[in-house]
Design an enzyme around this catalytic site. Structure first.
Site, PDB file in Angstrom:
ATOM      1  N   GLU A 115      -3.035  10.985   2.882  1.00  0.00           N
ATOM      2  CA  GLU A 115      -4.051  10.845   3.917  1.00  0.00           C
ATOM      3  C   GLU A 115      -4.084  12.192   4.611  1.00  0.00           C
ATOM      4  O   GLU A 115      -3.086  12.603   5.213  1.00  0.00           O
ATOM      5  CB  GLU A 115      -3.697   9.729   4.895  1.00  0.00           C
ATOM      6  CG  GLU A 115      -3.802   8.342   4.297  1.00  0.00           C
ATOM      7  CD  GLU A 115      -3.656   7.260   5.348  1.00  0.00           C
ATOM      8  OE1 GLU A 115      -4.684   6.726   5.778  1.00  0.00           O
ATOM      9  OE2 GLU A 115      -2.511   6.969   5.735  1.00  0.00           O
ATOM     10  N   GLU A 127       0.852  -1.188   0.000  1.00  0.00           N
ATOM     11  CA  GLU A 127       0.000   0.000   0.000  1.00  0.00           C
ATOM     12  C   GLU A 127       0.888   1.238   0.000  1.00  0.00           C
ATOM     13  O   GLU A 127       1.794   1.358   0.821  1.00  0.00           O
ATOM     14  CB  GLU A 127      -0.906  -0.009   1.235  1.00  0.00           C
ATOM     15  CG  GLU A 127      -1.750   1.224   1.431  1.00  0.00           C
ATOM     16  CD  GLU A 127      -2.499   1.198   2.760  1.00  0.00           C
ATOM     17  OE1 GLU A 127      -3.051   2.241   3.133  1.00  0.00           O
ATOM     18  OE2 GLU A 127      -2.513   0.135   3.430  1.00  0.00           O
TER      19      GLU A 127
END
EC number: 3.2.1.4
Length: 459
Positions: free
Chosen positions: A223, A218
């Protein structure tokens, strides 16, 4: 009104058009993917528009049998309808979705995702969509970014403390794990995995009767919200991952006035994020040696937070998983682009934007606070571009600063002398709160509005 006729898990994707045509007017929910134009770029040929769309994750959908009995129950599947994979595939149908009601809208190259949507019973419901980039053939777009870069514009101004607008890469299968019992595959958002090794009812398109986690590499490109953000690679082996990662967060690295409303990267406005995956030989065939974050706003390059650039060149926490070299191999083989918006009922997203990570208090991110004060919270991603390093944006150097200013400061700005007139804070900027010593006079047309003891804002 009867529920809609939907795609059987064992029916070929090519039959979708026939099934839709056979549905009765006003009773069907066909799977119609919202179009989202993206761009693939080269230095020699510029950027070329791609025929792409987005698809909502498999787990957000209703599955039922021919009599409209649900194939899923709290905590798993209906074992009467789904005692095994073959029987489940025979019995169960998966619904298309209403994307607008799920908080998803697109326009050209722009994607808007809402956390909450009005509920039919009044008030709001949390929809928290997760989407994947899909090609024109109903398979995931595989981004091969080793030795390349990814750029996009983002508007995080409506994301308060506790919200997380995410854009990241996951090493999912191109077909979403489609198989003889699940022919819907990527076309219906199947096959999700990440470095948290989630345990899901379906594991890569297959009924997960053994309750195994599904681990994969990932790469968290973004974010963030309007107050803090993080860039984090998470390398994996086949069965375990560096779940914490080794990210870069400007605030957490000591640059506390670099990112936020009115700061160097002004999150009250749309800005551009560029992420470069640098190799040892400068080409996609090389070994990944570093990951660099850059920003632009209003077409102008923004100086990096750190002297020498905002670059991740080592990842000690990932050493057991092959470090950046493992991530480079995943980027070379191809990864799926994921979009999400979510909040956190247990930890209030404190790991992202509170304490050492950001300026938010430990309780601001409580979803009940977000819903009460920001029910329209949303994120907008647009102009997604990938390709050769240096090909996805037009770089313009920042203008020279006034003689009385410096190019970059690691402390929040305040008036230059105690006798100077009060400075003026911009729209959306902070204007008060415990420990705040910056501008307290709001620009014309806005007033300083209390949010909590730690934060007031010009609105």
């Amino acid at each position: 009104m009867a529920p809609s006729v939907t795609l059987p898990l064992t029916t070929a994707i090519l039959a979708i058009a026939r099934l839709v045509a056979a549905q009765q007017p006003g009773t069907s929910t066909p799977e119609v993917h919202p179009k989202l134009t993206t761009y693939k770029c080269t230095k020699s040929g510029g950027c070329v528009a791609q025929d792409t769309s987005v698809v909502l994750d498999w787990n957000y959908r209703w599955m039922h049998d021919a009599n409209y009995n649900s194939c899923t129950v709290n905590g798993g599947v209906n074992t009467t309808l789904c005692p095994d994979e073959a029987t489940c595939g025979k019995n169960c149908f998966i619904e298309g979705v209403d994307y607008a009601a799920s908080g998803v809208t697109t326009s050209g190259s722009s994607l808007t995702m809402n956390q909450y949507m009005p509920s039919s019973s009044g008030g709001y419901s949390s929809v928290s969509p997760r989407l994947y980039l899909l090609d024109s053939d109903g398979e995931y777009v595989m981004l091969k970014l080793n030795g390349q870069e990814l750029s996009f514009d983002v508007d995080l101004s409506a994301l308060p403390c506790g919200e997380n607008g995410s854009l990241y890469l996951s090493q999912m299968d191109e077909n979403g794990g489609a198989n003889q019992y699940n022919t819907a595959g990527a076309n219906y958002g199947s096959g999700y995995c990440d470095a948290q090794c989630p345990v899901q009812t379906w594991r890569n398109g297959t009924l997960n009767t053994s309750h195994q986690g599904f681990c994969c590499n990932e790469m968290d490109i973004l974010e963030g919200n309007s107050r803090a953000n993080a860039l984090t690679p998470h390398s994996c082996t086949a069965t375990a991952c560096d779940s914490a990662g080794c990210g870069f967060n400007p605030y957490g690295s000591g640059y506390k006035s670099y990112y936020g409303p009115g700061d160097t990267v002004d999150t009250s406005k749309t800005f551009t994020i560029i992420t470069q995956f640098n190799t040892d030989n400068g080409s996609p065939s090389g070994n990944l040696v570093s990951i660099t974050r850059k920003y632009q706003q209003n077409g102008v390059d923004i100086p990096s937070a750190q002297p020498g650039g905002d670059t991740i060149s080592s990842c000690p926490s990932a050493s057991a998983y092959g470090g950046l070299a493992t991530m480079g191999k995943a980027l070379s083989s191809g990864m799926v682009l994921v979009f999400s918006i979510w909040n956190d009922n247990s930890q209030y997203m404190n790991w992202l934007d509170s304490g050492n990570a950001g300026p938010c208090s430990s309780t601001e991110g409580n979803p009940s606070n977000i819903l009460a004060n920001n029910p329209n919270t949303h994120v907008v991603f647009s102009n997604i571009r990938w390709g050769d390093i240096g090909s996805t944006t037009n770089s313009t150097a920042p203008p020279p600063p006034p003689a009385s200013s410096t190019t970059f400061s690691t402390t929040r700005r305040s008036s230059t002398t105690s006798s100077s007139p009060s400075c003026t804070q911009t729209h959306w900027g902070q204007c008060g709160g415990i420990g705040y010593s910056g501008c307290k006079t709001c620009t014309s047309g806005t007033t300083c509005q209390y949010s909590n003891d730690y934060y007031s804002q010009c609105l």
